[in-house]
Design an enzyme around this catalytic site. Sequence first.
Site, PDB file in Angstrom:
ATOM      1  N   GLY A  11       0.821  -1.217   0.000  1.00 25.13           N
ATOM      2  CA  GLY A  11       0.000   0.000   0.000  1.00 25.13           C
ATOM      3  C   GLY A  11       0.852   1.263   0.000  1.00 25.13           C
ATOM      4  O   GLY A  11       2.087   1.209  -0.029  1.00 25.13           O
ATOM      5  N   GLN A  12       0.171   2.413   0.030  1.00 27.41           N
ATOM      6  CA  GLN A  12       0.892   3.695   0.035  1.00 27.41           C
ATOM      7  C   GLN A  12       1.896   3.748   1.188  1.00 27.41           C
ATOM      8  O   GLN A  12       3.102   3.925   0.990  1.00 27.41           O
ATOM      9  CB  GLN A  12      -0.092   4.862   0.183  1.00 27.41           C
ATOM     10  CG  GLN A  12       0.621   6.195   0.414  1.00 27.41           C
ATOM     11  CD  GLN A  12      -0.311   7.335   0.773  1.00 27.41           C
ATOM     12  OE1 GLN A  12      -0.580   8.182  -0.069  1.00 27.41           O
ATOM     13  NE2 GLN A  12      -0.797   7.386   2.004  1.00 27.41           N
ATOM     14  N   ASP A  13       1.409   3.609   2.426  1.00 26.52           N
ATOM     15  CA  ASP A  13       2.290   3.777   3.589  1.00 26.52           C
ATOM     16  C   ASP A  13       3.324   2.653   3.662  1.00 26.52           C
ATOM     17  O   ASP A  13       4.482   2.891   4.026  1.00 26.52           O
ATOM     18  CB  ASP A  13       1.466   3.758   4.891  1.00 26.52           C
ATOM     19  CG  ASP A  13       0.605   4.988   5.038  1.00 26.52           C
ATOM     20  OD1 ASP A  13       0.557   5.804   4.095  1.00 26.52           O
ATOM     21  OD2 ASP A  13      -0.028   5.132   6.097  1.00 26.52           O
ATOM     22  N   ASP A  63      -2.207 -13.095   4.765  1.00 30.12           N
ATOM     23  CA  ASP A  63      -3.454 -12.334   4.751  1.00 30.12           C
ATOM     24  C   ASP A  63      -3.900 -12.132   6.199  1.00 30.12           C
ATOM     25  O   ASP A  63      -3.760 -13.052   7.029  1.00 30.12           O
ATOM     26  CB  ASP A  63      -4.520 -13.116   3.976  1.00 30.12           C
ATOM     27  CG  ASP A  63      -5.615 -12.215   3.465  1.00 30.12           C
ATOM     28  OD1 ASP A  63      -5.786 -12.117   2.244  1.00 30.12           O
ATOM     29  OD2 ASP A  63      -6.323 -11.601   4.315  1.00 30.12           O
ATOM     30  N   ALA A  87      -5.121  -3.209   5.561  1.00 23.18           N
ATOM     31  CA  ALA A  87      -6.528  -2.865   5.827  1.00 23.18           C
ATOM     32  C   ALA A  87      -7.324  -2.770   4.530  1.00 23.18           C
ATOM     33  O   ALA A  87      -6.756  -2.472   3.476  1.00 23.18           O
ATOM     34  CB  ALA A  87      -6.620  -1.509   6.533  1.00 23.18           C
ATOM     35  N   GLN A  88      -8.617  -3.010   4.626  1.00 20.33           N
ATOM     36  CA  GLN A  88      -9.548  -2.523   3.610  1.00 20.33           C
ATOM     37  C   GLN A  88      -9.742  -1.076   4.042  1.00 20.33           C
ATOM     38  O   GLN A  88     -10.523  -0.804   4.964  1.00 20.33           O
ATOM     39  CB  GLN A  88     -10.853  -3.342   3.657  1.00 20.33           C
ATOM     40  CG  GLN A  88     -11.840  -3.061   2.549  1.00 20.33           C
ATOM     41  CD  GLN A  88     -12.258  -1.596   2.417  1.00 20.33           C
ATOM     42  OE1 GLN A  88     -11.665  -0.815   1.652  1.00 20.33           O
ATOM     43  NE2 GLN A  88     -13.269  -1.196   3.159  1.00 20.33           N
ATOM     44  N   SER A  89      -9.045  -0.158   3.421  1.00 20.16           N
ATOM     45  CA  SER A  89      -8.889   1.174   4.012  1.00 20.16           C
ATOM     46  C   SER A  89      -9.828   2.231   3.424  1.00 20.16           C
ATOM     47  O   SER A  89      -9.699   3.411   3.747  1.00 20.16           O
ATOM     48  CB  SER A  89      -7.431   1.635   3.843  1.00 20.16           C
ATOM     49  OG  SER A  89      -7.172   1.926   2.484  1.00 20.16           O
ATOM     50  N   SER A 130      -6.711   5.372  13.115  1.00 23.07           N
ATOM     51  CA  SER A 130      -7.147   6.395  12.165  1.00 23.07           C
ATOM     52  C   SER A 130      -7.976   7.499  12.807  1.00 23.07           C
ATOM     53  O   SER A 130      -8.772   7.248  13.730  1.00 23.07           O
ATOM     54  CB  SER A 130      -7.987   5.719  11.075  1.00 23.07           C
ATOM     55  OG  SER A 130      -8.698   6.673  10.334  1.00 23.07           O
ATOM     56  N   GLU A 132     -10.464   8.591  11.524  1.00 25.52           N
ATOM     57  CA  GLU A 132     -11.862   8.215  11.271  1.00 25.52           C
ATOM     58  C   GLU A 132     -12.537   7.749  12.566  1.00 25.52           C
ATOM     59  O   GLU A 132     -13.756   7.778  12.679  1.00 25.52           O
ATOM     60  CB  GLU A 132     -11.930   7.072  10.251  1.00 25.52           C
ATOM     61  CG  GLU A 132     -12.113   7.507   8.815  1.00 25.52           C
ATOM     62  CD  GLU A 132     -13.452   8.160   8.531  1.00 25.52           C
ATOM     63  OE1 GLU A 132     -14.491   7.533   8.806  1.00 25.52           O
ATOM     64  OE2 GLU A 132     -13.473   9.289   8.020  1.00 25.52           O
ATOM     65  N   TYR A 153     -15.762   1.127   8.616  1.00 24.41           N
ATOM     66  CA  TYR A 153     -14.301   1.217   8.687  1.00 24.41           C
ATOM     67  C   TYR A 153     -13.872   1.868  10.001  1.00 24.41           C
ATOM     68  O   TYR A 153     -12.989   1.355  10.707  1.00 24.41           O
ATOM     69  CB  TYR A 153     -13.766   2.028   7.493  1.00 24.41           C
ATOM     70  CG  TYR A 153     -12.318   2.419   7.610  1.00 24.41           C
ATOM     71  CD1 TYR A 153     -11.291   1.536   7.271  1.00 24.41           C
ATOM     72  CD2 TYR A 153     -11.952   3.692   8.074  1.00 24.41           C
ATOM     73  CE1 TYR A 153      -9.945   1.911   7.386  1.00 24.41           C
ATOM     74  CE2 TYR A 153     -10.617   4.070   8.191  1.00 24.41           C
ATOM     75  CZ  TYR A 153      -9.623   3.178   7.845  1.00 24.41           C
ATOM     76  OH  TYR A 153      -8.297   3.545   7.970  1.00 24.41           O
ATOM     77  N   HIS A 183      -3.238  11.270   5.073  1.00 20.05           N
ATOM     78  CA  HIS A 183      -1.948  11.601   4.477  1.00 20.05           C
ATOM     79  C   HIS A 183      -1.884  11.013   3.073  1.00 20.05           C
ATOM     80  O   HIS A 183      -2.345   9.917   2.814  1.00 20.05           O
ATOM     81  CB  HIS A 183      -0.790  11.142   5.354  1.00 20.05           C
ATOM     82  CG  HIS A 183      -0.926   9.772   5.900  1.00 20.05           C
ATOM     83  ND1 HIS A 183      -1.688   9.479   7.013  1.00 20.05           N
ATOM     84  CD2 HIS A 183      -0.429   8.590   5.472  1.00 20.05           C
ATOM     85  CE1 HIS A 183      -1.635   8.189   7.264  1.00 20.05           C
ATOM     86  NE2 HIS A 183      -0.887   7.612   6.327  1.00 20.05           N
TER      87      HIS A 183
END
Length: 345
Positions: A11-13, A63, A87-89, A130, A132, A153, A183
């Site tokens: 992923g990105q991070d 997984d 994560a399913q982010s 997060s 969130e 989420y 971010h």
Amino acid sequence: MKKALLTGCTGQDGSYLTEFLLAGGYEVHGIKRRSSSLNTDRIDHIYRDVHECRTPFFLHYGDLTDASSLATMLHDIRPDEVYNLGAQSHVKVSFDIPEYTADVVATGTLRLLEAVRRTGLKCRFYQASSSEMFGSAAPPQRESTPFHPRSPYGCAKLFGHSITVNYRESYGAHASSGILFNHESPRRGETFVTRKITRALARIKCGIQSKLYLGNLEARRDWGYAPDYVRAMWLMLQQDTPDDYVVGTGEAHTVREFVELAFERAGLDWKEHVVIDPAYFRPAEVDFLLADCTKARRELGWEPTVTFRELVRIMVDADLDQVERQIAGGLDELRRAAAGVSTRA
Ligand code: NAP
Ligand code: GDD
């Protein structure tokens, strides 16, 4: 040499953290999911170095929904640090697949913590919590702000956060939780709003798309630059005592402001291209996220290095560059095909 194990390394991070840890002399082990198509775009450049420069980077299939794969990896690798970024982010998608989201994000975190505990490893653990989780809590949000998540989420992340705190309190785990605000970067997933905007406007600028369909333009987010945030993750695990930290810039902007700045950078009038589509509104919205990261600044010495305006510029320029290169590559391909030379095997 210290060893780190990452979930979510594709992923990105995960990609930035992998680079950061390798640069710091770590041996890095990443968990990747089995997928029917390639999912390693963001780390392929690192993997190429594995052969050429003997970079200590290893990928393993696994997984967060598969406890035995997690336990096997921990047992075999015996990492010093574990970063749980998998994560399913996507918040909107979590309304469509709430059960899967909870399985990966909430139970997945528990599976990983439990695998660490049962393996008896004394490793340090980072949980990707997060903002969130704050949901509708009034801004600015800090570590002591009561949580009020507004999506499956957010609820799943709150479980992941709480169980991390619980393992710290129950078993003395060196487990820290980074409550990170939004971010972004050129590696941001294409369906998150910032990247959706910069990717679309690059295509508009190059004449291969005309409209950009968006939802709520009035939501406010505290947007920072992803490479700064992976440094904060690492700093948390270098502390003697595990703890929770809010990480953000302390500045909030609306989606509308992001759109305006991004189109301005590309020399386009956003009003000619942006269309509001109700399909992108969420059943419950998080209106206003703004970090008070006094604690991270004081205790970790962490500071963001990229302003909102710079972030927009970095993302717009990267997408313009990418689309231009794709177009040039496509033209080269056409020219070669016209000359009877194909690059495809
Ligand atoms: P991302 O780009 O969506 O990456 C998510 C990673 O999780 C990907 O590597 C993905 O693999 C992997 N993954 C998905 N399902 C999995 C599963 N069942 N088992 C194992 N791995 C799985 O997210 P990100 O932006 O890098 O964020 C990293 C973490 O920080 C996430 O936990 C996210 O929720 C959290 N976070 C992000 C932000 C933000 O603003 N970026 C803010 C706060 C917290 P594939 O590549 O195969 O899909
Ligand atoms: N994705 C998306 N697509 N969002 C839109 C759109 C659109 O077309 N139009 C408006 N938005 C608004 C969303 O309603 C939301 O208020 C805001 O833009 C940001 O949406 P996202 O970029 O999808 O991010 P997010 O804030 O929901 O979630 C991200 O940040 C969290 C941290 O606060 C994700 O990275 C989460 O994984 C992360 O935990």
